[in-house]
Design a protein around this motif. Structure first.
Motif, PDB file in Angstrom:
ATOM      1  N   ASN A 175       0.810  -1.214   0.000  1.00  0.00           N
ATOM      2  CA  ASN A 175       0.000   0.000   0.000  1.00  0.00           C
ATOM      3  C   ASN A 175       0.845   1.266   0.000  1.00  0.00           C
ATOM      4  O   ASN A 175       2.027   1.224   0.319  1.00  0.00           O
ATOM      5  CB  ASN A 175      -0.912   0.011   1.227  1.00  0.00           C
ATOM      6  CG  ASN A 175      -1.833  -1.182   1.250  1.00  0.00           C
ATOM      7  OD1 ASN A 175      -2.323  -1.602   0.199  1.00  0.00           O
ATOM      8  ND2 ASN A 175      -2.048  -1.743   2.425  1.00  0.00           N
TER       9      ASN A 175
ATOM     10  N   TYR B  90      -5.845  -7.210   2.051  1.00  0.00           N
ATOM     11  CA  TYR B  90      -4.552  -7.338   2.709  1.00  0.00           C
ATOM     12  C   TYR B  90      -3.694  -8.448   2.080  1.00  0.00           C
ATOM     13  O   TYR B  90      -4.145  -9.591   1.963  1.00  0.00           O
ATOM     14  CB  TYR B  90      -4.787  -7.611   4.192  1.00  0.00           C
ATOM     15  CG  TYR B  90      -3.558  -7.929   5.004  1.00  0.00           C
ATOM     16  CD1 TYR B  90      -2.543  -6.997   5.163  1.00  0.00           C
ATOM     17  CD2 TYR B  90      -3.413  -9.172   5.608  1.00  0.00           C
ATOM     18  CE1 TYR B  90      -1.418  -7.291   5.908  1.00  0.00           C
ATOM     19  CE2 TYR B  90      -2.300  -9.476   6.369  1.00  0.00           C
ATOM     20  CZ  TYR B  90      -1.302  -8.530   6.515  1.00  0.00           C
ATOM     21  OH  TYR B  90      -0.191  -8.825   7.250  1.00  0.00           O
ATOM     22  N   GLU B  91      -2.511  -8.085   1.645  1.00  0.00           N
ATOM     23  CA  GLU B  91      -1.536  -8.991   1.019  1.00  0.00           C
ATOM     24  C   GLU B  91      -2.031  -9.614  -0.287  1.00  0.00           C
ATOM     25  O   GLU B  91      -1.429 -10.546  -0.803  1.00  0.00           O
ATOM     26  CB  GLU B  91      -1.069 -10.072   2.000  1.00  0.00           C
ATOM     27  CG  GLU B  91      -0.234  -9.471   3.133  1.00  0.00           C
ATOM     28  CD  GLU B  91       0.419 -10.495   4.051  1.00  0.00           C
ATOM     29  OE1 GLU B  91      -0.093 -11.621   4.148  1.00  0.00           O
ATOM     30  OE2 GLU B  91       1.457 -10.150   4.662  1.00  0.00           O
TER      31      GLU B  91
ATOM     32  N   ARG C 289      -3.132  -3.703   9.424  1.00  0.00           N
ATOM     33  CA  ARG C 289      -3.105  -4.366   8.114  1.00  0.00           C
ATOM     34  C   ARG C 289      -2.645  -3.441   7.008  1.00  0.00           C
ATOM     35  O   ARG C 289      -1.880  -3.833   6.138  1.00  0.00           O
ATOM     36  CB  ARG C 289      -4.475  -4.946   7.787  1.00  0.00           C
ATOM     37  CG  ARG C 289      -4.716  -6.252   8.520  1.00  0.00           C
ATOM     38  CD  ARG C 289      -6.163  -6.613   8.584  1.00  0.00           C
ATOM     39  NE  ARG C 289      -6.385  -7.789   9.420  1.00  0.00           N
ATOM     40  CZ  ARG C 289      -6.369  -7.775  10.739  1.00  0.00           C
ATOM     41  NH1 ARG C 289      -6.119  -6.657  11.407  1.00  0.00           N
ATOM     42  NH2 ARG C 289      -6.595  -8.882  11.426  1.00  0.00           N
TER      43      ARG C 289
END
Ligand code: ADP
Ligand code: MG
Length: 259
Positions: free
Chosen positions: A98, A187-188, A219
């Motif tokens: 991000n 997330y990820e 996160r």
């Protein structure tokens, strides 16, 4: 089979449109068969790429179009050029990381966010731009209509999601928990660029709940680049240049730091 029929059967629209020009050029430059074939396929390839980018950009809901080239880094010494260069390589998108742009209004947060999103679209990534308010409307409506799960799923498809203007409107606890679910989903898996006028310590206030804010930040920031933009509003600078405003009063503390 006729050449035109072959073009349409193979869906070689761009080549069909450019074929005569390519052949004319080839004759002029006395190109060999291999080179002509390369030119022809390169034309089709470039046309498809261009059309793909246009279609991704038209679905992205960008509020306006501005590029990184149009962003004057000299105006914002608080932005590290190396970081911008690194981000424009889009490796953060590949790694599902991000980017968070923080700073007061007008310093240039939305502009680089849009510019990076355009770059990502040109590189073949699906992108989407939403203000936090638009996101909340979307999610709340989906929940009312019993299709929250599907909506959340859809919001994981773009490889890059820009969430603009976090912090202008406080969220209710319910909204904050919807936001958390989105962040947890992505997330990820896929990148986000967020912009906010509030520093992280004030995010508890935005989300109306420190525990939720902590879970969200945890996160978001696990794999993230934060760019803290300081300084003057670009919008105001333009006005000042036009003689519509007075010079700003520089606080004593900043004057001391400038030396
Ligand atoms: P923010 O999102 O921080 O409120 P924006 O990114 O919308 O600010 O910038 C406000 C306006 O000023 C936009 O039109 C933007 O293109 C322009 N702008 C801001 N910073 C720069 C800069 N460093 N170089 C060129 N234009 C800029
Ligand atoms: Mg903005």
């Amino acid at each position: 089979m006729q050449l035109d029929n072959l073009f349409s059967a193979l869906k070689l629209d761009h080549l069909a449109a450019q074929c005569d020009a390519i052949l004319e050029q080839a004759a002029k430059k006395d190109l060999g068969y291999r080179e002509v074939l390369t030119e022809a396929l390169a034309c089709e390839w470039a046309g498809r790429k261009q059309r793909g980018t246009e279609s991704r950009l038209s679905q992205a809901r960008l509020p306006w179009i501005k590029t990184l080239e149009q962003f004057d880094l000299a105006f914002q010494p608080s932005i590290d050029r190396k970081v911008i260069r690194d981000l424009s390589s889009l490796s953060f998108v590949g790694r599902a990381e991000n980017v968070v742009l923080l700073g007061p209004p007008g310093v240039g947060k939305t502009h680089p966010a849009i510019a990076l999103a355009i770059k990502a679209a040109e590189a073949g990534n699906r992108i989407l731009f939403l203000t936090l308010e638009q996101l909340m409307t979307k999610l709340s409506r989906a929940r009312q209509e019993n299709r929250l799960e599907r909506q959340l799923q859809q919001l994981t498809y773009p490889k890059l999601l820009v969430l603009d203007e976090i912090g202008y409107l406080p969220l209710s606890r319910d909204e904050a928990s919807l936001f958390f679910r989105l962040v947890a989903r992505r997330y990820e898996k896929a990148s986000m660029i967020l912009t906010s006028n509030k520093s992280y310590v004030d995010w508890g206030e935005i989300f109306g709940d420190t525990v939720l804010a902590t879970a969200i930040l945890d996160r978001l920031l696990h794999h993230a680049t934060t760019i803290n933009i300081k300084g003057e509003s670009y919008r105001l600078k333009e006005k000042r240049k036009a003689g519509l405003l007075n010079e700003p009063e520089v606080p004593a503390e900043e004057t001391a730091n400038q030396g």
